[in-house]
Design an enzyme around this catalytic site. Sequence first.
Site, PDB file in Angstrom:
ATOM      1  N   ASP A  50      -9.524   7.927  -6.948  1.00  0.00           N
ATOM      2  CA  ASP A  50      -9.203   7.988  -5.521  1.00  0.00           C
ATOM      3  C   ASP A  50      -9.445   9.390  -4.963  1.00  0.00           C
ATOM      4  O   ASP A  50      -9.810   9.545  -3.807  1.00  0.00           O
ATOM      5  CB  ASP A  50      -7.745   7.567  -5.294  1.00  0.00           C
ATOM      6  CG  ASP A  50      -7.499   7.109  -3.870  1.00  0.00           C
ATOM      7  OD1 ASP A  50      -8.369   6.410  -3.308  1.00  0.00           O
ATOM      8  OD2 ASP A  50      -6.444   7.438  -3.309  1.00  0.00           O
ATOM      9  N   CYS A 141      -9.810   0.884   5.060  1.00  0.00           N
ATOM     10  CA  CYS A 141      -9.036   1.670   4.100  1.00  0.00           C
ATOM     11  C   CYS A 141      -7.761   2.207   4.751  1.00  0.00           C
ATOM     12  O   CYS A 141      -6.662   2.028   4.220  1.00  0.00           O
ATOM     13  CB  CYS A 141      -9.879   2.820   3.554  1.00  0.00           C
ATOM     14  SG  CYS A 141      -9.002   3.860   2.360  1.00  0.00           S
ATOM     15  N   TYR A 145      -4.241   0.327   3.720  1.00  0.00           N
ATOM     16  CA  TYR A 145      -3.304   1.141   2.934  1.00  0.00           C
ATOM     17  C   TYR A 145      -1.941   1.193   3.625  1.00  0.00           C
ATOM     18  O   TYR A 145      -0.901   1.166   2.967  1.00  0.00           O
ATOM     19  CB  TYR A 145      -3.845   2.559   2.734  1.00  0.00           C
ATOM     20  CG  TYR A 145      -4.435   2.798   1.364  1.00  0.00           C
ATOM     21  CD1 TYR A 145      -3.807   3.629   0.445  1.00  0.00           C
ATOM     22  CD2 TYR A 145      -5.615   2.178   0.970  1.00  0.00           C
ATOM     23  CE1 TYR A 145      -4.334   3.852  -0.820  1.00  0.00           C
ATOM     24  CE2 TYR A 145      -6.159   2.385  -0.281  1.00  0.00           C
ATOM     25  CZ  TYR A 145      -5.520   3.222  -1.173  1.00  0.00           C
ATOM     26  OH  TYR A 145      -6.046   3.427  -2.422  1.00  0.00           O
ATOM     27  N   TYR A 172       2.292   6.114   2.438  1.00  0.00           N
ATOM     28  CA  TYR A 172       1.387   5.199   3.138  1.00  0.00           C
ATOM     29  C   TYR A 172       2.108   4.265   4.098  1.00  0.00           C
ATOM     30  O   TYR A 172       1.470   3.675   4.981  1.00  0.00           O
ATOM     31  CB  TYR A 172       0.554   4.414   2.118  1.00  0.00           C
ATOM     32  CG  TYR A 172      -0.458   5.300   1.420  1.00  0.00           C
ATOM     33  CD1 TYR A 172      -1.442   5.964   2.142  1.00  0.00           C
ATOM     34  CD2 TYR A 172      -0.409   5.515   0.049  1.00  0.00           C
ATOM     35  CE1 TYR A 172      -2.362   6.796   1.524  1.00  0.00           C
ATOM     36  CE2 TYR A 172      -1.323   6.354  -0.581  1.00  0.00           C
ATOM     37  CZ  TYR A 172      -2.292   6.990   0.162  1.00  0.00           C
ATOM     38  OH  TYR A 172      -3.194   7.822  -0.446  1.00  0.00           O
ATOM     39  N   GLU A 214     -12.528  -2.514  -0.983  1.00  0.00           N
ATOM     40  CA  GLU A 214     -11.146  -2.142  -1.273  1.00  0.00           C
ATOM     41  C   GLU A 214     -10.611  -2.977  -2.438  1.00  0.00           C
ATOM     42  O   GLU A 214      -9.964  -2.457  -3.351  1.00  0.00           O
ATOM     43  CB  GLU A 214     -10.264  -2.343  -0.034  1.00  0.00           C
ATOM     44  CG  GLU A 214     -10.332  -1.227   0.986  1.00  0.00           C
ATOM     45  CD  GLU A 214      -9.728   0.060   0.460  1.00  0.00           C
ATOM     46  OE1 GLU A 214      -8.530   0.072   0.130  1.00  0.00           O
ATOM     47  OE2 GLU A 214     -10.463   1.052   0.355  1.00  0.00           O
TER      48      GLU A 214
END
Length: 229
Positions: A50, A141, A145, A172, A214
């Site tokens: 990541d 994304c 998230y 997040y 994803e």
Amino acid sequence: MTKTQMKTFSARLHERSKEIWKKNHTHPFVQAIGDGTLSEKKFAYYLKQDYIYLIDYAKLFALGSIKATNLEIMTKFAGILNETLQVEMDLHRSYCKEFGISSEELENTEPTPTTLAYTGYMLNAAQHGTLADLIACLLPCAWDYYEIGSILKEQNGTALETNRYIAWIQSYASPEFADAHKWLAKLLDELTEDMPERELKRLEKHFLMTSRYEYLFWDMVHNEQDWPL
């Protein structure tokens, strides 16, 4: 007779991607973060990939400043770029220290085929497309998230207090993290107003493609996939 309120383009994208996102939200890797059962080895593998992903993802915000149509949009993209580089990546660095990943190991991490394909797709579409193409690629994304963080927080409640990954989830699920995708979605709606359907379909393809990436990313870190040779 009153005119029916039309659905925004971002709402259309969210609706079209819901089955993909549902698979993201329920992926074993994601759920194991939420209930704290994910092995530290797998999480460390995720952190390294990541981190590599975020380096290229940040470049999209730099491209956003370049493709911006006015100073306000340029400044906002520059702010998100700074937030990604200074806050989100710092979170990863601090986590990496906790999980025994040295700075040298982190910086020497090579992208897997999935990471390379995902970021390569976004950068290619962004560089050769419009500002709307760029947003359609990076929005899944940021948006997904936030949904993952929010869902895991709600699902696990007070059990999060003893969860090894509580800081990740809270980060997040935070309103501050949500601000970025909300602004991007609003800007995309403005850019696509009165846009021909053939162009909207191109943007939708980008959104769905990166939503699928994803899922592939979660699957990749879950199985610790790497180059076979």
